[in-house]
Write a protein that holds these residues in place. Structure first.
Motif, PDB file in Angstrom:
ATOM      1  N   TYR A  19      -7.774   6.565  -7.159  1.00 52.74           N
ATOM      2  CA  TYR A  19      -8.865   6.072  -6.324  1.00 52.74           C
ATOM      3  C   TYR A  19      -8.347   5.158  -5.227  1.00 52.74           C
ATOM      4  CZ  TYR A  19     -12.984   3.504  -4.873  1.00 52.74           C
ATOM      5  OH  TYR A  19     -13.954   2.923  -4.130  1.00 52.74           O
ATOM      6  N   TYR A  20      -7.701   4.072  -5.599  1.00 50.11           N
ATOM      7  CA  TYR A  20      -7.294   3.072  -4.620  1.00 50.11           C
ATOM      8  C   TYR A  20      -6.188   3.555  -3.704  1.00 50.11           C
ATOM      9  CZ  TYR A  20     -10.255  -0.263  -6.930  1.00 50.11           C
ATOM     10  OH  TYR A  20     -11.339  -0.904  -7.432  1.00 50.11           O
TER      11      TYR A  20
ATOM     12  N   PHE B  91       0.828  -1.197   0.000  1.00 50.42           N
ATOM     13  CA  PHE B  91       0.000   0.000   0.000  1.00 50.42           C
ATOM     14  C   PHE B  91       0.868   1.255   0.000  1.00 50.42           C
ATOM     15  CE2 PHE B  91      -1.617   3.422   2.683  1.00 50.42           C
ATOM     16  CZ  PHE B  91      -2.616   3.889   1.840  1.00 50.42           C
ATOM     17  N   PHE B  92       1.917   1.267   0.797  1.00 53.52           N
ATOM     18  CA  PHE B  92       2.800   2.428   0.867  1.00 53.52           C
ATOM     19  C   PHE B  92       3.446   2.694  -0.490  1.00 53.52           C
ATOM     20  CE2 PHE B  92       6.776   4.588   1.979  1.00 53.52           C
ATOM     21  CZ  PHE B  92       6.266   5.637   2.730  1.00 53.52           C
ATOM     22  N   TYR B  93       3.830   1.631  -1.185  1.00 53.17           N
ATOM     23  CA  TYR B  93       4.397   1.792  -2.528  1.00 53.17           C
ATOM     24  C   TYR B  93       3.360   2.366  -3.483  1.00 53.17           C
ATOM     25  CZ  TYR B  93       6.145   0.786  -7.133  1.00 53.17           C
ATOM     26  OH  TYR B  93       6.533   0.914  -8.438  1.00 53.17           O
ATOM     27  N   ALA B  94       2.146   1.804  -3.469  1.00 55.78           N
ATOM     28  CA  ALA B  94       1.112   2.249  -4.403  1.00 55.78           C
ATOM     29  C   ALA B  94       0.647   3.665  -4.110  1.00 55.78           C
ATOM     30  CB  ALA B  94      -0.078   1.291  -4.355  1.00 55.78           C
ATOM     31  N   ALA B  95       0.583   4.044  -2.837  1.00 55.05           N
ATOM     32  CA  ALA B  95       0.037   5.346  -2.477  1.00 55.05           C
ATOM     33  C   ALA B  95       1.061   6.465  -2.538  1.00 55.05           C
ATOM     34  CB  ALA B  95      -0.562   5.282  -1.072  1.00 55.05           C
ATOM     35  N   ILE B  96       2.318   6.183  -2.216  1.00 50.94           N
ATOM     36  CA  ILE B  96       3.286   7.279  -2.081  1.00 50.94           C
ATOM     37  C   ILE B  96       4.488   7.112  -3.004  1.00 50.94           C
ATOM     38  CG2 ILE B  96       4.838   8.432  -0.470  1.00 50.94           C
ATOM     39  CD1 ILE B  96       2.795   7.697   1.724  1.00 50.94           C
ATOM     40  N   VAL B  97       5.177   5.990  -2.908  1.00 52.36           N
ATOM     41  CA  VAL B  97       6.447   5.833  -3.610  1.00 52.36           C
ATOM     42  C   VAL B  97       6.269   5.860  -5.125  1.00 52.36           C
ATOM     43  CG1 VAL B  97       8.427   4.302  -3.948  1.00 52.36           C
ATOM     44  CG2 VAL B  97       7.454   4.594  -1.679  1.00 52.36           C
ATOM     45  N   SER B  98       5.247   5.192  -5.638  1.00 52.37           N
ATOM     46  CA  SER B  98       5.076   5.131  -7.093  1.00 52.37           C
ATOM     47  C   SER B  98       4.799   6.500  -7.701  1.00 52.37           C
ATOM     48  CB  SER B  98       3.959   4.160  -7.460  1.00 52.37           C
ATOM     49  OG  SER B  98       2.712   4.679  -7.057  1.00 52.37           O
ATOM     50  N   LYS B  99       4.223   7.407  -6.924  1.00 57.28           N
ATOM     51  CA  LYS B  99       3.935   8.753  -7.440  1.00 57.28           C
ATOM     52  C   LYS B  99       5.210   9.584  -7.574  1.00 57.28           C
ATOM     53  CE  LYS B  99      -0.454   7.815  -6.900  1.00 57.28           C
ATOM     54  NZ  LYS B  99      -0.563   6.383  -6.939  1.00 57.28           N
ATOM     55  N   LEU B 100       6.253   9.236  -6.828  1.00 59.29           N
ATOM     56  CA  LEU B 100       7.495   9.990  -6.845  1.00 59.29           C
ATOM     57  C   LEU B 100       8.487   9.495  -7.890  1.00 59.29           C
ATOM     58  CD1 LEU B 100       8.014  10.188  -2.984  1.00 59.29           C
ATOM     59  CD2 LEU B 100       7.002  11.914  -4.474  1.00 59.29           C
TER      60      LEU B 100
ATOM     61  N   PRO C 126      -6.551   4.970   3.423  1.00 58.28           N
ATOM     62  CA  PRO C 126      -6.497   6.040   4.431  1.00 58.28           C
ATOM     63  C   PRO C 126      -7.861   6.632   4.757  1.00 58.28           C
ATOM     64  CG  PRO C 126      -4.858   6.421   2.742  1.00 58.28           C
ATOM     65  CD  PRO C 126      -5.688   5.273   2.291  1.00 58.28           C
ATOM     66  N   LEU C 127      -8.756   6.703   3.794  1.00 58.29           N
ATOM     67  CA  LEU C 127     -10.076   7.266   4.068  1.00 58.29           C
ATOM     68  C   LEU C 127     -11.011   6.255   4.716  1.00 58.29           C
ATOM     69  CD1 LEU C 127     -10.591   9.455   0.911  1.00 58.29           C
ATOM     70  CD2 LEU C 127      -9.990  10.173   3.202  1.00 58.29           C
ATOM     71  N   THR C 128     -10.639   4.989   4.715  1.00 60.34           N
ATOM     72  CA  THR C 128     -11.435   3.978   5.392  1.00 60.34           C
ATOM     73  C   THR C 128     -11.223   4.045   6.904  1.00 60.34           C
ATOM     74  OG1 THR C 128     -11.287   2.571   3.454  1.00 60.34           O
ATOM     75  CG2 THR C 128     -11.922   1.499   5.496  1.00 60.34           C
ATOM     76  N   LEU C 129     -10.057   4.483   7.344  1.00 58.45           N
ATOM     77  CA  LEU C 129      -9.757   4.526   8.775  1.00 58.45           C
ATOM     78  C   LEU C 129     -10.710   5.419   9.568  1.00 58.45           C
ATOM     79  CD1 LEU C 129      -5.875   4.489   8.682  1.00 58.45           C
ATOM     80  CD2 LEU C 129      -7.422   2.619   9.225  1.00 58.45           C
ATOM     81  N   PRO C 130     -11.046   6.641   9.135  1.00 57.71           N
ATOM     82  CA  PRO C 130     -12.022   7.425   9.909  1.00 57.71           C
ATOM     83  C   PRO C 130     -13.399   6.767   9.973  1.00 57.71           C
ATOM     84  CG  PRO C 130     -10.881   8.835   8.352  1.00 57.71           C
ATOM     85  CD  PRO C 130     -10.470   7.437   8.051  1.00 57.71           C
ATOM     86  N   VAL C 131     -13.794   6.098   8.902  1.00 59.24           N
ATOM     87  CA  VAL C 131     -15.086   5.412   8.895  1.00 59.24           C
ATOM     88  C   VAL C 131     -15.081   4.269   9.900  1.00 59.24           C
ATOM     89  CG1 VAL C 131     -16.663   4.062   7.467  1.00 59.24           C
ATOM     90  CG2 VAL C 131     -15.547   6.077   6.513  1.00 59.24           C
ATOM     91  N   ILE C 132     -13.977   3.542  10.004  1.00 62.95           N
ATOM     92  CA  ILE C 132     -13.874   2.457  10.972  1.00 62.95           C
ATOM     93  C   ILE C 132     -13.942   3.007  12.392  1.00 62.95           C
ATOM     94  CG2 ILE C 132     -12.291   0.728  11.909  1.00 62.95           C
ATOM     95  CD1 ILE C 132     -11.401   0.172   9.054  1.00 62.95           C
ATOM     96  N   ILE C 133     -13.288   4.139  12.647  1.00 63.90           N
ATOM     97  CA  ILE C 133     -13.313   4.737  13.982  1.00 63.90           C
ATOM     98  C   ILE C 133     -14.733   5.122  14.374  1.00 63.90           C
ATOM     99  CG2 ILE C 133     -12.568   6.759  15.310  1.00 63.90           C
ATOM    100  CD1 ILE C 133      -9.905   6.548  13.752  1.00 63.90           C
ATOM    101  N   VAL C 134     -15.470   5.723  13.458  1.00 64.46           N
ATOM    102  CA  VAL C 134     -16.864   6.094  13.742  1.00 64.46           C
ATOM    103  C   VAL C 134     -17.711   4.844  13.967  1.00 64.46           C
ATOM    104  CG1 VAL C 134     -18.924   7.150  12.747  1.00 64.46           C
ATOM    105  CG2 VAL C 134     -16.727   8.315  12.577  1.00 64.46           C
ATOM    106  N   ALA C 135     -17.518   3.811  13.163  1.00 61.82           N
ATOM    107  CA  ALA C 135     -18.296   2.587  13.320  1.00 61.82           C
ATOM    108  C   ALA C 135     -18.014   1.917  14.658  1.00 61.82           C
ATOM    109  CB  ALA C 135     -17.997   1.622  12.167  1.00 61.82           C
TER     110      ALA C 135
END
Length: 77
Positions: free
Chosen positions: A48-49, A22-31, A54-63
């Protein structure tokens, strides 16, 4: 005891592999510069992916909070 230790190590290794991917897909590949490979280029151009986890984490906290609140209300009703 041996089996539980093996399963624990397997879960930790699986989590580390998922985090690195995930870290590669979200951050490293963009650089990195553009790729010739179609698969790596699709990961690099994704919008999208790379934000899904990262946007799923706030939803999990609320749930989790709503679940805890409903259990408290049920116990004290």
């Amino acid at each position: 005891m041996r089996r539980e230790l093996l399963m624990g190590v397997a879960f930790i290794a699986f989590g580390i592999v998922l985090f690195v991917g995930f870290f590669y897909a979200a951050i490293v590949s963009k650089l990195l510069p553009p790729y010739e490979n179609r698969f790596l280029s699709a990961i690099q151009n994704d919008r999208y992916y790379c934000l899904l986890v990262p946007l799923t984490l706030p939803v999990i906290i609320v749930a989790v909070y709503l679940h805890w609140l409903s259990m408290k209300m049920f116990k004290h009703a």
